[in-house]
Design a protein around this motif. Structure first.
Motif, PDB file in Angstrom:
ATOM      1  N   SER A   4       0.662  -1.109   0.079  1.00 19.11           N
ATOM      2  CA  SER A   4       0.065  -0.205   0.104  1.00 19.11           C
ATOM      3  C   SER A   4       0.906   1.138  -0.217  1.00 19.11           C
ATOM      4  CB  SER A   4      -0.908   0.000   0.731  1.00 19.11           C
ATOM      5  OG  SER A   4      -0.738   0.492   2.076  1.00 19.11           O
ATOM      6  N   ARG A   5       0.860   2.237  -0.863  1.00 18.93           N
ATOM      7  CA  ARG A   5       1.777   3.129  -0.692  1.00 18.93           C
ATOM      8  C   ARG A   5       0.949   4.475  -0.070  1.00 18.93           C
ATOM      9  NH1 ARG A   5       5.267   2.700  -6.438  1.00 18.93           N
ATOM     10  NH2 ARG A   5       4.886   0.858  -5.525  1.00 18.93           N
ATOM     11  N   THR A   6       1.268   4.738   0.958  1.00 23.98           N
ATOM     12  CA  THR A   6       0.017   6.268   1.738  1.00 23.98           C
ATOM     13  C   THR A   6       1.511   7.059   2.216  1.00 23.98           C
ATOM     14  OG1 THR A   6      -0.073   4.259   3.935  1.00 23.98           O
ATOM     15  CG2 THR A   6      -1.654   4.244   2.593  1.00 23.98           C
ATOM     16  N   ALA A   7       2.508   6.168   2.063  1.00 24.32           N
ATOM     17  CA  ALA A   7       3.744   7.775   3.034  1.00 24.32           C
ATOM     18  C   ALA A   7       4.359   8.045   1.268  1.00 24.32           C
ATOM     19  CB  ALA A   7       4.913   6.868   3.339  1.00 24.32           C
ATOM     20  N   ARG A   8       4.992   9.015   1.401  1.00 22.48           N
ATOM     21  CA  ARG A   8       5.866   9.602   0.263  1.00 22.48           C
ATOM     22  C   ARG A   8       6.563   9.885   0.199  1.00 22.48           C
ATOM     23  NH1 ARG A   8       4.792  12.593  -4.139  1.00 22.48           N
ATOM     24  NH2 ARG A   8       5.431  14.009  -4.823  1.00 22.48           N
ATOM     25  N   LEU A   9       8.307   9.832  -0.507  1.00 27.64           N
ATOM     26  CA  LEU A   9       9.714  10.010  -0.012  1.00 27.64           C
ATOM     27  C   LEU A   9       9.503  11.117  -1.328  1.00 27.64           C
ATOM     28  CD1 LEU A   9      12.450   8.779   0.820  1.00 27.64           C
ATOM     29  CD2 LEU A   9      12.227   7.280  -1.001  1.00 27.64           C
ATOM     30  N   GLU A  10      10.775  11.583  -0.955  1.00 30.25           N
ATOM     31  CA  GLU A  10      11.102  12.662  -1.801  1.00 30.25           C
ATOM     32  C   GLU A  10      12.782  13.061  -2.044  1.00 30.25           C
ATOM     33  OE1 GLU A  10       9.164  17.023  -2.702  1.00 30.25           O
ATOM     34  OE2 GLU A  10       7.613  15.700  -1.360  1.00 30.25           O
ATOM     35  N   ALA A  11      13.539  12.806  -2.921  1.00 24.07           N
ATOM     36  CA  ALA A  11      14.773  12.987  -2.832  1.00 24.07           C
ATOM     37  C   ALA A  11      15.152  14.244  -4.114  1.00 24.07           C
ATOM     38  CB  ALA A  11      15.695  11.512  -3.399  1.00 24.07           C
ATOM     39  N   ARG A  12      16.853  14.471  -4.106  1.00 24.87           N
ATOM     40  CA  ARG A  12      16.886  14.843  -4.969  1.00 24.87           C
ATOM     41  C   ARG A  12      18.082  14.551  -5.716  1.00 24.87           C
ATOM     42  NH1 ARG A  12      14.628  20.087  -5.699  1.00 24.87           N
ATOM     43  NH2 ARG A  12      13.703  21.153  -3.763  1.00 24.87           N
ATOM     44  N   ILE A  13      17.835  15.052  -6.926  1.00 27.47           N
ATOM     45  CA  ILE A  13      18.828  13.801  -8.007  1.00 27.47           C
ATOM     46  C   ILE A  13      19.869  14.451  -8.685  1.00 27.47           C
ATOM     47  CG2 ILE A  13      17.248  12.581  -9.477  1.00 27.47           C
ATOM     48  CD1 ILE A  13      19.122  10.169  -9.139  1.00 27.47           C
TER      49      ILE A  13
END
Length: 93
Positions: A4-13
């Motif tokens: 289940s996709r309820t959390a968010r992850l962000e990253a700079r690349i």
């Protein structure tokens, strides 16, 4: 593990790195998000396994087993400390 996709992850690349990751995801026919999440999860699991496992060469395994099965004699100071501890415990009961 739950998908289940309820959390968010962000990253700079860096743009160059993003192109490489996109190409790899495309080669596997997966979305960029799915590829990144799966790759991060795999790397995390390997890291956790590496920190929980003790890997020894055969010679080191034998030395460890020998030390456990045939421990060296106690140092005299340690023997005196053990005797003193026992006498303190016995006298306090």
């Amino acid at each position: 593990m739950s998908r289940s996709r309820t959390a968010r992850l962000e990253a700079r690349i860096a743009p160059e790195a993003l192109q490489i990751v996109k190409r790899a995801a495309d080669l596997q026919g997966r979305s960029l998000s799915d590829f990144v999440v799966d790759s991060a999860l795999s790397a995390a699991q390997r890291t956790l396994e590496d920190t929980h496992l003790l890997r020894l060469a055969l010679e080191d395994q034998q030395a460890l087993a020998n030390a456990i099965l045939n421990p060296p004699p106690l140092a005299p100071a340690l023997e005196r400390a053990i005797d003193r501890q026992r006498s303190i415990i016995i006298s306090s009961t």
